[in-house]
Scaffold this motif. Structure first.
Motif, PDB file in Angstrom:
ATOM      1  N   ASN A 106       0.817  -1.225   0.000  1.00  0.00           N
ATOM      2  CA  ASN A 106       0.000   0.000   0.000  1.00  0.00           C
ATOM      3  C   ASN A 106       0.838   1.257   0.000  1.00  0.00           C
ATOM      4  N   SER A 107       2.150   1.107   0.117  1.00  0.00           N
ATOM      5  CA  SER A 107       3.004   2.294   0.197  1.00  0.00           C
ATOM      6  C   SER A 107       4.446   1.915  -0.112  1.00  0.00           C
ATOM      7  N   GLY A 108       5.253   2.945  -0.292  1.00  0.00           N
ATOM      8  CA  GLY A 108       6.675   2.732  -0.545  1.00  0.00           C
ATOM      9  C   GLY A 108       7.389   2.209   0.688  1.00  0.00           C
ATOM     10  N   GLY A 109       6.995   2.742   1.856  1.00  0.00           N
ATOM     11  CA  GLY A 109       7.628   2.292   3.093  1.00  0.00           C
ATOM     12  C   GLY A 109       7.406   0.800   3.309  1.00  0.00           C
ATOM     13  N   GLU A 110       6.186   0.355   3.020  1.00  0.00           N
ATOM     14  CA  GLU A 110       5.865  -1.064   3.198  1.00  0.00           C
ATOM     15  C   GLU A 110       6.688  -1.920   2.221  1.00  0.00           C
ATOM     16  N   ALA A 146      19.668   1.886  -1.550  1.00  0.00           N
ATOM     17  CA  ALA A 146      19.866   3.306  -1.872  1.00  0.00           C
ATOM     18  C   ALA A 146      18.866   3.747  -2.923  1.00  0.00           C
ATOM     19  N   GLU A 147      18.576   5.049  -2.900  1.00  0.00           N
ATOM     20  CA  GLU A 147      17.811   5.677  -3.981  1.00  0.00           C
ATOM     21  C   GLU A 147      18.836   6.094  -5.043  1.00  0.00           C
ATOM     22  N   PRO A 148      18.600   5.810  -6.315  1.00  0.00           N
ATOM     23  CA  PRO A 148      19.554   6.248  -7.346  1.00  0.00           C
ATOM     24  C   PRO A 148      19.764   7.767  -7.341  1.00  0.00           C
ATOM     25  N   SER A 185      17.337  -1.429  -4.835  1.00  0.00           N
ATOM     26  CA  SER A 185      17.202  -0.082  -5.382  1.00  0.00           C
ATOM     27  C   SER A 185      15.825   0.458  -5.001  1.00  0.00           C
ATOM     28  N   ASP A 186      15.825   1.541  -4.244  1.00  0.00           N
ATOM     29  CA  ASP A 186      14.563   2.177  -3.869  1.00  0.00           C
ATOM     30  C   ASP A 186      14.185   3.147  -4.994  1.00  0.00           C
ATOM     31  N   GLU A 187      13.210   2.716  -5.782  1.00  0.00           N
ATOM     32  CA  GLU A 187      12.803   3.484  -6.975  1.00  0.00           C
ATOM     33  C   GLU A 187      11.454   4.168  -6.748  1.00  0.00           C
ATOM     34  N   VAL A 188      11.154   4.435  -5.483  1.00  0.00           N
ATOM     35  CA  VAL A 188       9.856   5.037  -5.159  1.00  0.00           C
ATOM     36  C   VAL A 188       9.678   6.373  -5.893  1.00  0.00           C
ATOM     37  N   GLN A 189      10.773   7.125  -6.045  1.00  0.00           N
ATOM     38  CA  GLN A 189      10.674   8.397  -6.783  1.00  0.00           C
ATOM     39  C   GLN A 189      11.259   8.299  -8.191  1.00  0.00           C
ATOM     40  N   THR A 190      12.254   7.430  -8.374  1.00  0.00           N
ATOM     41  CA  THR A 190      13.027   7.470  -9.621  1.00  0.00           C
ATOM     42  C   THR A 190      12.494   6.561 -10.725  1.00  0.00           C
ATOM     43  N   GLY A 250      15.626  11.634  -3.081  1.00  0.00           N
ATOM     44  CA  GLY A 250      14.530  12.564  -3.327  1.00  0.00           C
ATOM     45  C   GLY A 250      14.354  13.566  -2.206  1.00  0.00           C
ATOM     46  N   VAL A 251      13.835  13.078  -1.069  1.00  0.00           N
ATOM     47  CA  VAL A 251      13.608  13.953   0.085  1.00  0.00           C
ATOM     48  C   VAL A 251      14.923  14.634   0.487  1.00  0.00           C
ATOM     49  N   GLY A 252      16.009  13.920   0.316  1.00  0.00           N
ATOM     50  CA  GLY A 252      17.339  14.435   0.687  1.00  0.00           C
ATOM     51  C   GLY A 252      17.824  15.583  -0.179  1.00  0.00           C
TER      52      GLY A 252
HETATM   53  C1  LIG Z   1      12.607   7.192  -1.937  1.00  0.00           C
HETATM   54  C2  LIG Z   1      11.438   6.928  -1.048  1.00  0.00           C
HETATM   55  N1  LIG Z   1      11.289   5.714  -0.509  1.00  0.00           N
HETATM   56  C3  LIG Z   1      10.248   5.424   0.280  1.00  0.00           C
HETATM   57  C4  LIG Z   1       9.287   6.373   0.579  1.00  0.00           C
HETATM   58  C5  LIG Z   1       8.139   6.029   1.454  1.00  0.00           C
HETATM   59  O1  LIG Z   1       6.983   5.933   0.711  1.00  0.00           O
HETATM   60  P1  LIG Z   1       5.538   6.018   1.431  1.00  0.00           P
HETATM   61  O2  LIG Z   1       5.385   7.425   1.907  1.00  0.00           O
HETATM   62  O3  LIG Z   1       4.582   5.633   0.335  1.00  0.00           O
HETATM   63  O4  LIG Z   1       5.583   5.043   2.533  1.00  0.00           O
HETATM   64  C6  LIG Z   1       9.414   7.650   0.028  1.00  0.00           C
HETATM   65  C7  LIG Z   1       8.419   8.694   0.324  1.00  0.00           C
HETATM   66  O5  LIG Z   1       8.573   9.858   0.070  1.00  0.00           O
HETATM   67  C8  LIG Z   1      10.519   7.943  -0.808  1.00  0.00           C
HETATM   68  O6  LIG Z   1      10.677   9.150  -1.347  1.00  0.00           O
END
Ligand SMILES: Cc1ncc(COP(=O)(O)O)c(C=O)c1O
Length: 467
Positions: A143-147, A243-245, A276-281, A248-250
């Motif tokens: 349901n989310s990127g964190g999950e 790692a995020e490629p 690879s955390d591709e939640v934004q990329t 984003g937030v950073g």
């Molecule tokens: C790179 C990255 N990973 C994970 C998350 C977490 O995603 P979520 O807020 O859907 O749990 C975020 C949220 O901004 C994110 O930018």
């Protein structure tokens, strides 16, 4: 693109720039006033929620790259609901797919068969490079990127039998107990125990770090810290590196060339998996590749697990953890379940979004429009001393605001003033970085050249006022 106000298309001196024309009339708003909503939020919602802007904006309608407030005022959305609306607000094809699914079936869970989850899984893995192993990967919808990141760490620990995980300083991976430990920005860390077994390597930041953009070997040099960390903080065996490629937030920190290849080599030699955390990329935002690891890592750099969310669903609460099958198999020894993952409506939204990304050549668009926008931002950098750095790829861009280019002192207050002024002039951008001095520009990927020109004129005014 030049943003110099003397260009023919620039407005007259003193005139506020005009948004590009757009043929959409927002519906009349009849709900509670902004002040009433704010009062209800204060009374009934957690104080942990924040709003952007001194005078918060209330958004009640969206159409493609534009948002409308309760009074019908139109804004250019250059932040896409935090990098989430990939193909445009209320894109007609996405809307139609969701409407159809909503009328048929809204929920059952994965204990019964349903075509959507299977079809979307098949389509999603087809976006990975042929022969990478991920093209034969398997999906766990969340349901989310964190999950999705939680799952990735759990899988890596189950698969390797190791516990230690290496992440990067300045990372953001979510807010659950696991992922808050992975995240490494002070303002996002609640004062509770978290992050057992997680170690944070040095940030390979070529703007502020020891090795800069002019050092072709910077990637390898920064990667040495991972080896050092492995030797000093772990038993020599690790479960994973994440790692995020591009962080984003950073504040849009792009990993240097060669960095991922070297770190993946080090981690695999220690028995670990690469995430690879591709939640934004992901999903074409990089422009030159569909996935961030392809764009930033280069040929042959392939993670074992990819996590995604945000752009996958154009706004649906949807994420996914895609893993090579032998990795995912490690969790099959016990039961694991989530109620909403793979929900038919969110699957319909994800599938329609991916169809639009492919049909409308969104990745190519991100490359072409992103390059045009970056040109405009670099022009601003030439003309304004407080623009320290312009960076990023495709439509994931960052503009770092500094007091001056020599000291590089973060100009947090100036960045906040620019951010506010942009809103007053009709553009919503994001803000981030550990010092809050980076403008984050990550719009719905349907924006046009005219939108980019409008943004640059607005930024020119807003930044020009900060002398
Ligand atoms: C790179 C990255 N990973 C994970 C998350 C977490 O995603 P979520 O807020 O859907 O749990 C975020 C949220 O901004 C994110 O930018």
């Amino acid at each position: 693109m030049t943003t110099a106000p003397s260009k023919p298309s620039a407005p007259g001196v003193g005139a506020a720039p005009q948004l590009p024309p757009f043929d959409h009339k927002p519906a009349p708003y009849t709900g509670p006033s902004k002040e009433e909503v704010l009062a209800m939020r204060r009374e009934f919602l957690t104080p942990a929620l924040i709003t952007y802007y001194k005078d918060p904006v209330m958004i009640v309608e969206g159409k493609m790259q534009y948002l409308f407030d309760e009074k019908g005022r139109r804004y250019l959305d250059m932040f896409a609901g935090i990098v989430t609306v990939s193909v445009g607000h209320c894109h007609p094809k996405v809307l139609e797919a969701v409407r159809r699914q909503n009328e048929l079936l809204q929920h059952t869970t994965t204990i019964y068969l349903h075509p959507n989850i299977a079809q979307f899984g098949k389509k999603l893995v087809s976006t990975f490079p042929k022969g990478s192993g991920l093209d034969k990967g398997v999906c766990y919808f969340t349901n989310s990127g964190g999950e999705a990141n939680d799952l990735a760490i759990m899988m890596a620990r189950c698969k390797t039998g190791a516990f230690d995980v290496i992440a990067l300083r300045n990372a953001y991976h979510g807010m659950s107990s696991f992922t808050m430990g992975l995240s490494a920005i002070q303002s996002w860390k609640q004062p509770i125990p978290h992050g057992f077994g997680i170690h944070h390597a040095r940030l390979p930041d070529r703007y502020r770090g020891q090795w800069g953009y002019d050092d072709a070997d910077a990637g390898r040099k920064y990667a040495e810290d991972v080896l050092d960390l492995l030797r000093s903080a772990t038993p020599g065996q690790v479960a994973a590196f994440i790692a995020e490629p591009i962080q984003g937030v950073g504040g849009t920190i792009e990993l240097p060339p060669g960095y991922l290849a070297e770190v993946y080599r080090i981690i695999r030699a220690a028995g670990g998996l690469c995430i690879s955390d591709e939640v934004q990329t992901g999903f074409g935002r990089m422009g030159d590749a569909f996935w961030g690891f392809e764009s930033i890592g280069g040929a042959g750099v392939v993670p074992d697990i990819v996590t995604m969310a945000k752009g996958i669903g154009n706004g649906a609460p949807l994420g996914c953890c895609v893993a090579k099958p032998e990795v995912a198999a490690a969790m099959a020894k016990r039961l694991h379940f989530n109620t909403y993952g793979g929900n038919p409506v969110s699957m319909a939204q994800g599938m329609a979004t991916l169809d639009v990304i492919l049909e409308e050549k969104i990745q190519e668009r991100a490359r072409e429009i992103g390059a045009y926008l970056q040109e405009g931002l670099r022009d601003l950098q030439k003309r304004h001393g407080i623009v320290g750095d312009v960076r990023g790829r495709g439509l994931m861009l960052g503009v770092e605001i500094v007091e001056d280019r020599t000291s590089k002192a973060p100009a947090t207050a100036k960045c906040a003033a620019v951010f506010e002024r942009c809103k007053d002039l009709g553009v919503l951008v994001g803000k981030g970085g550990p010092n809050g001095n980076v403008l984050r520009i990550k719009p719905p990927m349907c924006i046009t050249r005219a939108d980019c020109e409008f943004l640059c004129r607005v930024l020119d005014i807003a930044i020009g006022e900060q002398r």
